[in-house]
Each structure stands twice: as C-alpha cells, then as structure tokens.
Design an enzyme around this catalytic site. Sequence first.
Site, PDB file in Angstrom:
ATOM      1  N   GLU A 253       0.881  -1.180   0.000  1.00 51.09           N
ATOM      2  CA  GLU A 253       0.000   0.000   0.000  1.00 51.09           C
ATOM      3  C   GLU A 253       0.905   1.212   0.000  1.00 51.09           C
ATOM      4  OE1 GLU A 253      -3.086  -0.031  -0.548  1.00 51.09           O
ATOM      5  OE2 GLU A 253      -3.437  -2.169  -0.278  1.00 51.09           O
ATOM      6  N   CYS A 287      -1.540   9.763   2.530  1.00 53.59           N
ATOM      7  CA  CYS A 287      -1.402   9.146   1.199  1.00 53.59           C
ATOM      8  C   CYS A 287      -2.581   9.513   0.310  1.00 53.59           C
ATOM      9  CB  CYS A 287      -1.276   7.634   1.335  1.00 53.59           C
ATOM     10  SG  CYS A 287      -2.656   6.888   2.219  1.00 53.59           S
TER      11      CYS A 287
HETATM   12  P1  NAD Z   1       8.933   4.799   3.833  1.00 56.43           P
HETATM   13  O1  NAD Z   1       8.756   3.945   2.641  1.00 56.43           O
HETATM   14  O2  NAD Z   1      10.144   5.627   3.932  1.00 56.43           O
HETATM   15  O3  NAD Z   1       8.874   3.919   5.169  1.00 56.43           O
HETATM   16  C1  NAD Z   1       7.806   3.035   5.434  1.00 56.43           C
HETATM   17  C2  NAD Z   1       8.305   1.913   6.336  1.00 56.43           C
HETATM   18  O4  NAD Z   1       9.254   1.105   5.627  1.00 56.43           O
HETATM   19  C3  NAD Z   1       9.038   2.399   7.582  1.00 56.43           C
HETATM   20  O5  NAD Z   1       8.684   1.583   8.670  1.00 56.43           O
HETATM   21  C4  NAD Z   1      10.509   2.198   7.204  1.00 56.43           C
HETATM   22  O6  NAD Z   1      11.365   2.044   8.320  1.00 56.43           O
HETATM   23  C5  NAD Z   1      10.422   0.917   6.419  1.00 56.43           C
HETATM   24  N1  NAD Z   1      11.543   0.653   5.530  1.00 56.43           N
HETATM   25  C6  NAD Z   1      12.435   1.522   5.010  1.00 56.43           C
HETATM   26  N2  NAD Z   1      13.311   0.870   4.204  1.00 56.43           N
HETATM   27  C7  NAD Z   1      12.954  -0.438   4.210  1.00 56.43           C
HETATM   28  C8  NAD Z   1      13.459  -1.612   3.576  1.00 56.43           C
HETATM   29  N3  NAD Z   1      14.509  -1.564   2.754  1.00 56.43           N
HETATM   30  N4  NAD Z   1      12.846  -2.786   3.797  1.00 56.43           N
HETATM   31  C9  NAD Z   1      11.748  -2.855   4.614  1.00 56.43           C
HETATM   32  N5  NAD Z   1      11.243  -1.778   5.261  1.00 56.43           N
HETATM   33  C10 NAD Z   1      11.828  -0.570   5.051  1.00 56.43           C
HETATM   34  O7  NAD Z   1       7.608   5.697   3.912  1.00 56.43           O
HETATM   35  P2  NAD Z   1       7.300   6.878   4.936  1.00 56.43           P
HETATM   36  O8  NAD Z   1       8.044   8.078   4.486  1.00 56.43           O
HETATM   37  O9  NAD Z   1       7.474   6.414   6.324  1.00 56.43           O
HETATM   38  O10 NAD Z   1       5.742   7.072   4.721  1.00 56.43           O
HETATM   39  C11 NAD Z   1       5.203   7.925   3.783  1.00 56.43           C
HETATM   40  C12 NAD Z   1       4.782   7.160   2.542  1.00 56.43           C
HETATM   41  O11 NAD Z   1       3.823   6.166   2.875  1.00 56.43           O
HETATM   42  C13 NAD Z   1       4.105   8.046   1.536  1.00 56.43           C
HETATM   43  O12 NAD Z   1       4.564   7.727   0.247  1.00 56.43           O
HETATM   44  C14 NAD Z   1       2.632   7.700   1.686  1.00 56.43           C
HETATM   45  O13 NAD Z   1       1.850   7.963   0.562  1.00 56.43           O
HETATM   46  C15 NAD Z   1       2.709   6.239   2.001  1.00 56.43           C
HETATM   47  N6  NAD Z   1       1.473   5.790   2.658  1.00 56.43           N
HETATM   48  C16 NAD Z   1       0.620   4.980   1.963  1.00 56.43           C
HETATM   49  C17 NAD Z   1      -0.580   4.575   2.531  1.00 56.43           C
HETATM   50  C18 NAD Z   1      -1.557   3.701   1.766  1.00 56.43           C
HETATM   51  O14 NAD Z   1      -2.464   3.139   2.354  1.00 56.43           O
HETATM   52  N7  NAD Z   1      -1.416   3.573   0.453  1.00 56.43           N
HETATM   53  C19 NAD Z   1      -0.903   4.996   3.833  1.00 56.43           C
HETATM   54  C20 NAD Z   1      -0.016   5.833   4.498  1.00 56.43           C
HETATM   55  C21 NAD Z   1       1.181   6.216   3.908  1.00 56.43           C
END
Ligand code: NAD
Length: 486
Positions: A253, A287
Amino acid sequence: MYQLVDGDRTARAIYSGGWRPATSSVEVTEKATGKALFDAGVATRDDVAAAAESALAAQPAWAATLPQDRAAILYRAADLIQRHAEEITWWVQRETGGTAMKAGFEIFNAGTELRQAAALCLAADGHTLPSTVPGRTNFARRVPLGVVGIITPWNFPMLLAMRALAPALALGNAVLFKPDVNTPVTGGVLLARIFEDAGLPADVLHVLPGDGVTGAAVVEAPQVRMISFTGSTATGRLVGQTAGRLLKKVQLELGGNNAFIVLDDADVPAAAKAGAWGAFFHQGQVCMAASRHLVHRSVAEDYIEALAAEASRLKVGDPTDPTVHIGPIINERQLAKVSDIVDSTVAAGARTVTGGTANAPFYRPTVLSEVTPGMPAFEEEIFGPVAPVVVFDSEEEAVELANRTEYGLTAGIYTGSTSRGLSIAGRLRTGMVHIGDQTINDEPHIPLGGTGSSGTGGRFGGVANVEEFTEWRWFTVQEQQTGLPY
Ligand code: NAD
C-alpha cells in the site's frame, strides 16, 4: 487510570516474548518543539531472527485457540483503546504532530478495525464444493498464513498498523510488526501494551521498531510467509523485489498523487472547503491527500480565490493548542522535500497564491496556481500542505490529467450532477473514487487500496482482509476408494 507507556518496562525495550531490554534505542521527540519525550528500543537483525523463531513456534496454538477466545482479546483491545484515549491523544499530538481531531480519527478507526476483525473470527471460512470423483466430499477453507510481517509508516502510525494487525491476528497468524522510528510509541509501544493488557499470548506478536535495516530483516526472515507493507512507492518496490525473490506473498500500500476534480457545475465555495480539507489535513501528510486540484477554467479563478482564503485562515503551530489546524512536518528531511518541490514548481512557472514558506518545523498551507504537467508539484507526491491547481477545458482533459501520473490511489469529484460524476469516476484509474467529496476517506469495513504505483492491488478492510491474511487450502474426504488405475 493507569498509563500504557510505563517508562520502567517499556523504555529502551522491545516487545518480543514480553518486554526485553533493547541493545540500542532512539530518542522520541515532540515534533512541534523538538523536546525529548521517550527513549524507544530499536530491534536489531538478531532480534528479528529470534522473534521470527518464537512467532513460528507460537502460531499453531494461537490458530487453534477457539475463535470466540481470539475475538474476546480483540474486543478487549478495542475497549482499551477507548479507555486510554486521553493518553493516546497525548502521544498522537506530540509524537506525530497531529491535532486532537487527528488523534480522534486514529483512535476511532483503530477501535473499529479491532471490532471488525473480531467479527471475522466466527465468520464462514470456506466452501463445500461438488466433486468429479465418485464418493468424494470437497471443501476449501481459508487458513492462516503462519507468520506475517507488518511494516508501517509514521503518518497515521496507530491506525495503519491496526488495519493490518487486527485482521492478521484475528485470522490466526502470528505477527512480526516493524513500526517506523519517527513514531515508535504511537505506532509501536502503545499497540504492544494494548495487546499485552488485552491478553494476547506474548509470543504471538513481536513489536520491533527500527529503520530500513530492521524492516529488511523482517522481509527476509525465512519464517515470514507474507509481508503487509504500507509506505512509499520507492521502499515498496524494494520490499516487492525481495518478496518476489523469496516467493512470499506481499501486500503493498504505497504513495499517492490524487486528483480532486472540480467541474464547471460545482458549488465552488463548497468545493474549495472540501479541497482545503483534503489538501491540508495533517499537514498534507496523508497518502490520500487531495494533491492535484484539477479545476474547470470557467470556475478556476473563483476556486483559487476561495481555496486561498481557506488556506490563509488555517492556524499553524503546536497541535496541543486546540485552536491550531496545521501542526509540524514530521522531520527536517520531509520539510526540505516540501520546500524543494514548491520552489522548483514556482521556478518552472507556477504562481504562489498563498503560503510557500517554511518556519521550521512548520510549513504554511500553500496554494499554487498555473501548475501544468511536467512540474514537480504535478508529478511528485509532495506529502505536505500544498494544493497545486491545474486548469482544464473539457471532461476528457480532466480525465487525461487525472490519469497522467504513475499513481492510482484515490480521487474526488465535485459536480452538480451525479451522473457526470459517475461517468468521470468510471474513467479514472484509481482504487477509490468519491463523488461529491474530497479524496481522504477511510471506513474500516471497506476494501481500501490503490492501483499502479500506489499498490499491487491488495486491499485492507472487510472481506479483503480474509483474502489478504489467509490462503486457500483444499480438503477432500473419500467415503470409499474406487477406480484407482492400479
Ligand atoms: P517509507 O517507505 O520511507 O517507510 C515506510 C516503512 O518502511 C518504515 O517503517 C521504514 O522504516 C520501512 N523501511 C524503510 N526501508 C525499508 C526496507 N529496505 N525494507 C523494509 N522496510 C523498510 O515511507 P514513509 O516516508 O514512512 O511514509 C510515507 C509514505 O507512505 C508516503 O509515500 C505515503 O503515501 C505512504 N502511505 C501509503 C498509505 C496507503 O495506504 N497507500 C498509507 C499511508 C502512507
């Protein structure tokens, strides 16, 4: 009322077979002031490996627990969220930089997620099927996957975790849960404490805050059969690649760049109010935010004026002040990203109608006009309080502009005609679309998710949760063996 975050046990600790001291920790700060609030434990790769073993061992007994007993734990967890709403609000305001209203949204929906998931425990879990073989009874059941890995972001850390945790647990899985290090309390410690007090067996849920290294360890752990990931498209691609290589089920997501379409027959003041809410709620760090306002030329001037008036009246500041609408941006990196996108869009020819400036850690609600495709504010997910306005001349052009980005999460359409709204909705490539409304909507019983670069078609909510967090298993019963070839 006792406190869920009890410093002695929960500080510098991870929840894995109960609370255990962590080898390292991260300082949790109040986002509006920078003040230190807590030291949260960070899980290492070794912690993840041990948790995965422990979860694998615990899962069969949890799956065999009577469904009414699993449901009772989830109902108790929902009650605990309600009972501790004041403490949770305190953390949401300080740790996530959200208003009390944002906290209320997370608390209400997290509780509803739990109650919805509890109801799944006693729902039908399969089909009986006819057979082409004489004397055979066929049935197919949805069975738990085993150990599920859940990785979540910082923007709505309690709700986005609960929408995966509650169904995964209800349906008999054990969970390795990795919250983001920006919000390890609201998104981790509080959830661990709620499930602990609700009576969930300790080894069934492991709460392992950390950065990408911890996240990658969860994805790679051989015991983990499925990854439920909510976060950015860039990280989602990495998670998807690893899951593909390791042949794991994955639910992604991801980001959004959502169109809010205002047609020529719309009630413009109402559309501008809706557009402001969709663009600026939680500083646009959503998001589903209304991130591109596509407006018919005949009403564009009025819309921009009304939207700018809405933006200018919003109070920016510390969200513990009940008169504040717009709190801080989560961290310096995100603030710099918002500023860069706005500045480069203006440099490319857009006009700042209002806002456009930062006063760290805050960014003023911003309206940009004369935005066109190719400009950063059109193409990229901003994740800040910015409303880029793009003008169109026909419905076809509105649809083409809306579908022009790689994302496909949600859309909103304002029009005086439901049939025009439905006709446009049918031509948009998004997982969700709202007619007569802005883009941010979430109801825990509705399948929610995106297409394109917003996700791989997975959905959260209602029946979709059964599809995501269980798999089919075919059972046969043969009354009497007949017709074997030899
Ligand atoms: P991010 O991708 O930087 O981090 C998300 C999670 O992934 C964190 O817990 C992070 O520590 C982890 N992570 C980072 N690198 C990783 C790896 N290599 N392997 C596994 N996990 C890893 O995102 P963010 O900046 O924390 O959140 C914002 C983003 O999330 C925005 O793009 C937003 O649109 C999206 N988002 C989507 C939804 C949805 O339902 N579609 C909901 C909320 C947020």
